[in-house]
Design a protein around this motif. Structure first.
Motif, PDB file in Angstrom:
ATOM      1  N   ASN A  64       1.210 -47.595  -4.102  1.00  0.00           N
ATOM      2  CA  ASN A  64       1.337 -48.727  -5.018  1.00  0.00           C
ATOM      3  C   ASN A  64       2.743 -48.813  -5.591  1.00  0.00           C
ATOM      4  O   ASN A  64       3.415 -47.791  -5.756  1.00  0.00           O
ATOM      5  N   LEU A  65       3.137 -50.025  -5.910  1.00  0.00           N
ATOM      6  CA  LEU A  65       4.405 -50.258  -6.582  1.00  0.00           C
ATOM      7  C   LEU A  65       4.099 -50.949  -7.906  1.00  0.00           C
ATOM      8  O   LEU A  65       3.740 -52.131  -7.927  1.00  0.00           O
ATOM      9  N   GLN A  66       4.196 -50.202  -8.985  1.00  0.00           N
ATOM     10  CA  GLN A  66       3.973 -50.752 -10.312  1.00  0.00           C
ATOM     11  C   GLN A  66       5.289 -51.357 -10.782  1.00  0.00           C
ATOM     12  O   GLN A  66       6.306 -50.664 -10.861  1.00  0.00           O
ATOM     13  N   MET A  67       5.258 -52.642 -11.104  1.00  0.00           N
ATOM     14  CA  MET A  67       6.470 -53.352 -11.501  1.00  0.00           C
ATOM     15  C   MET A  67       6.300 -53.845 -12.930  1.00  0.00           C
ATOM     16  O   MET A  67       5.406 -54.654 -13.208  1.00  0.00           O
ATOM     17  N   ASN A  68       7.144 -53.355 -13.824  1.00  0.00           N
ATOM     18  CA  ASN A  68       7.096 -53.731 -15.232  1.00  0.00           C
ATOM     19  C   ASN A  68       8.359 -54.478 -15.632  1.00  0.00           C
ATOM     20  O   ASN A  68       9.386 -54.390 -14.962  1.00  0.00           O
ATOM     21  N   ASN A  69       8.254 -55.200 -16.731  1.00  0.00           N
ATOM     22  CA  ASN A  69       9.404 -55.938 -17.254  1.00  0.00           C
ATOM     23  C   ASN A  69      10.076 -56.758 -16.151  1.00  0.00           C
ATOM     24  O   ASN A  69      11.283 -56.695 -15.952  1.00  0.00           O
ATOM     25  N   LEU A  70       9.270 -57.546 -15.469  1.00  0.00           N
ATOM     26  CA  LEU A  70       9.778 -58.306 -14.342  1.00  0.00           C
ATOM     27  C   LEU A  70      10.760 -59.375 -14.795  1.00  0.00           C
ATOM     28  O   LEU A  70      10.600 -59.985 -15.867  1.00  0.00           O
ATOM     29  N   LYS A  71      11.757 -59.594 -13.956  1.00  0.00           N
ATOM     30  CA  LYS A  71      12.807 -60.569 -14.235  1.00  0.00           C
ATOM     31  C   LYS A  71      12.797 -61.632 -13.141  1.00  0.00           C
ATOM     32  O   LYS A  71      12.307 -61.385 -12.029  1.00  0.00           O
ATOM     33  N   PRO A  72      13.380 -62.784 -13.414  1.00  0.00           N
ATOM     34  CA  PRO A  72      13.440 -63.825 -12.372  1.00  0.00           C
ATOM     35  C   PRO A  72      14.104 -63.328 -11.088  1.00  0.00           C
ATOM     36  O   PRO A  72      13.723 -63.758  -9.999  1.00  0.00           O
ATOM     37  N   ASP A  73      15.070 -62.417 -11.217  1.00  0.00           N
ATOM     38  CA  ASP A  73      15.749 -61.878 -10.026  1.00  0.00           C
ATOM     39  C   ASP A  73      14.838 -60.997  -9.174  1.00  0.00           C
ATOM     40  O   ASP A  73      15.194 -60.661  -8.048  1.00  0.00           O
ATOM     41  N   ASP A  74      13.697 -60.607  -9.708  1.00  0.00           N
ATOM     42  CA  ASP A  74      12.756 -59.794  -8.929  1.00  0.00           C
ATOM     43  C   ASP A  74      11.894 -60.650  -8.001  1.00  0.00           C
ATOM     44  O   ASP A  74      11.176 -60.110  -7.161  1.00  0.00           O
ATOM     45  N   ALA A  75      11.962 -61.950  -8.165  1.00  0.00           N
ATOM     46  CA  ALA A  75      11.152 -62.836  -7.323  1.00  0.00           C
ATOM     47  C   ALA A  75      11.596 -62.723  -5.867  1.00  0.00           C
ATOM     48  O   ALA A  75      12.789 -62.814  -5.561  1.00  0.00           O
ATOM     49  N   ALA A  76      10.620 -62.499  -5.003  1.00  0.00           N
ATOM     50  CA  ALA A  76      10.926 -62.285  -3.584  1.00  0.00           C
ATOM     51  C   ALA A  76       9.623 -62.102  -2.831  1.00  0.00           C
ATOM     52  O   ALA A  76       8.547 -61.970  -3.432  1.00  0.00           O
ATOM     53  N   VAL A  77       9.746 -62.052  -1.512  1.00  0.00           N
ATOM     54  CA  VAL A  77       8.636 -61.562  -0.697  1.00  0.00           C
ATOM     55  C   VAL A  77       8.825 -60.054  -0.573  1.00  0.00           C
ATOM     56  O   VAL A  77       9.903 -59.597  -0.183  1.00  0.00           O
ATOM     57  N   TYR A  78       7.809 -59.309  -0.921  1.00  0.00           N
ATOM     58  CA  TYR A  78       7.875 -57.855  -0.885  1.00  0.00           C
ATOM     59  C   TYR A  78       7.168 -57.349   0.372  1.00  0.00           C
ATOM     60  O   TYR A  78       6.023 -57.731   0.641  1.00  0.00           O
ATOM     61  N   TYR A  79       7.864 -56.496   1.101  1.00  0.00           N
ATOM     62  CA  TYR A  79       7.351 -55.957   2.358  1.00  0.00           C
ATOM     63  C   TYR A  79       7.204 -54.440   2.263  1.00  0.00           C
ATOM     64  O   TYR A  79       8.053 -53.757   1.680  1.00  0.00           O
ATOM     65  N   CYS A  80       6.153 -53.954   2.886  1.00  0.00           N
ATOM     66  CA  CYS A  80       5.954 -52.507   2.978  1.00  0.00           C
ATOM     67  C   CYS A  80       6.309 -52.040   4.388  1.00  0.00           C
ATOM     68  O   CYS A  80       5.916 -52.677   5.386  1.00  0.00           O
ATOM     69  N   HIS A  81       7.023 -50.950   4.460  1.00  0.00           N
ATOM     70  CA  HIS A  81       7.458 -50.375   5.722  1.00  0.00           C
ATOM     71  C   HIS A  81       6.985 -48.929   5.761  1.00  0.00           C
ATOM     72  O   HIS A  81       7.244 -48.171   4.818  1.00  0.00           O
ATOM     73  N   VAL A  82       6.287 -48.565   6.824  1.00  0.00           N
ATOM     74  CA  VAL A  82       5.684 -47.239   6.901  1.00  0.00           C
ATOM     75  C   VAL A  82       6.128 -46.545   8.182  1.00  0.00           C
ATOM     76  O   VAL A  82       6.103 -47.152   9.265  1.00  0.00           O
ATOM     77  N   LYS A  83       6.511 -45.305   8.064  1.00  0.00           N
ATOM     78  CA  LYS A  83       6.893 -44.498   9.224  1.00  0.00           C
ATOM     79  C   LYS A  83       6.083 -43.210   9.247  1.00  0.00           C
ATOM     80  O   LYS A  83       5.839 -42.599   8.210  1.00  0.00           O
ATOM     81  N   GLY A  84       5.682 -42.813  10.441  1.00  0.00           N
ATOM     82  CA  GLY A  84       4.896 -41.595  10.561  1.00  0.00           C
ATOM     83  C   GLY A  84       4.653 -41.239  12.011  1.00  0.00           C
ATOM     84  O   GLY A  84       5.419 -41.644  12.889  1.00  0.00           O
ATOM     85  N   LEU A  85       3.560 -40.503  12.253  1.00  0.00           N
ATOM     86  CA  LEU A  85       3.199 -40.072  13.599  1.00  0.00           C
ATOM     87  C   LEU A  85       1.826 -40.608  13.971  1.00  0.00           C
ATOM     88  O   LEU A  85       0.899 -40.594  13.151  1.00  0.00           O
ATOM     89  N   VAL A  86       1.710 -41.055  15.209  1.00  0.00           N
ATOM     90  CA  VAL A  86       0.431 -41.540  15.721  1.00  0.00           C
ATOM     91  C   VAL A  86      -0.451 -40.360  16.063  1.00  0.00           C
ATOM     92  O   VAL A  86       0.016 -39.350  16.601  1.00  0.00           O
ATOM     93  N   MET A  87      -1.734 -40.464  15.759  1.00  0.00           N
ATOM     94  CA  MET A  87      -2.671 -39.375  15.951  1.00  0.00           C
ATOM     95  C   MET A  87      -2.791 -38.939  17.408  1.00  0.00           C
ATOM     96  O   MET A  87      -2.680 -37.759  17.724  1.00  0.00           O
ATOM     97  N   THR A  88      -3.032 -39.873  18.293  1.00  0.00           N
ATOM     98  CA  THR A  88      -3.387 -39.529  19.666  1.00  0.00           C
ATOM     99  C   THR A  88      -2.205 -39.046  20.497  1.00  0.00           C
ATOM    100  O   THR A  88      -2.381 -38.317  21.470  1.00  0.00           O
ATOM    101  N   THR A  89      -0.989 -39.428  20.094  1.00  0.00           N
ATOM    102  CA  THR A  89       0.177 -39.088  20.913  1.00  0.00           C
ATOM    103  C   THR A  89       1.222 -38.264  20.178  1.00  0.00           C
ATOM    104  O   THR A  89       2.122 -37.702  20.797  1.00  0.00           O
ATOM    105  N   LEU A  90       1.125 -38.219  18.838  1.00  0.00           N
ATOM    106  CA  LEU A  90       2.146 -37.585  17.990  1.00  0.00           C
ATOM    107  C   LEU A  90       3.527 -38.204  18.200  1.00  0.00           C
ATOM    108  O   LEU A  90       4.556 -37.577  17.927  1.00  0.00           O
TER     109      LEU A  90
END
Length: 122
Positions: free
Chosen positions: A80-106
């Protein structure tokens, strides 16, 4: 295959708060990193906050002290990303990017969500 889904965006007044959620699912062996990026209209995508598999966090200067990234309790693949005291400059599309290892192939994976819109306006 690994899927990443963001949620929690919306409209908030300046000074308000929002919590974004990033959930990864699929053929996951481990996750090395969750990153939140944002892309304001007409601007390039920028890194906002990172959460490593070891629990280390990092923030952009523009959000440090206002945003907090943390793993959701009881959900190994949700951050989660808790965002407090938001400002107009925080307006955007927020994207999540995840990196890791695949189970079946590593073999490493590198997956993006489709984004969630955050609007900060009175």
């Amino acid at each position: 295959q690994v899927h990443v889904v963001e949620s929690g965006g919306g409209l908030v007044q300046p000074g308000g708060s929002l919590t974004l959620s990033c959930a990864a699912s699929g053929d996951i062996f481990s996750i090395n990193n969750f990153d939140w990026y944002r892309q304001p209209p007409g601007k390039e995508r920028e890194l906002v906050a990172s959460f490593s598999g070891r629990g280390n966090t990092n923030y952009a200067n523009s959000v440090r002290g206002r945003f907090t990234i943390a793993r959701e309790r009881g959900a190994l693949y949700t951050v989660n990303l808790q965002m407090n005291n938001l400002k107009p400059d925080d307006a955007a599309v927020y994207y999540c990017h995840v990196k890791g290892l695949v189970m079946t192939t590593l073999v490493g994976f590198d997956s993006w969500g489709r984004g969630t819109q955050v609007t900060v306006s009175s």
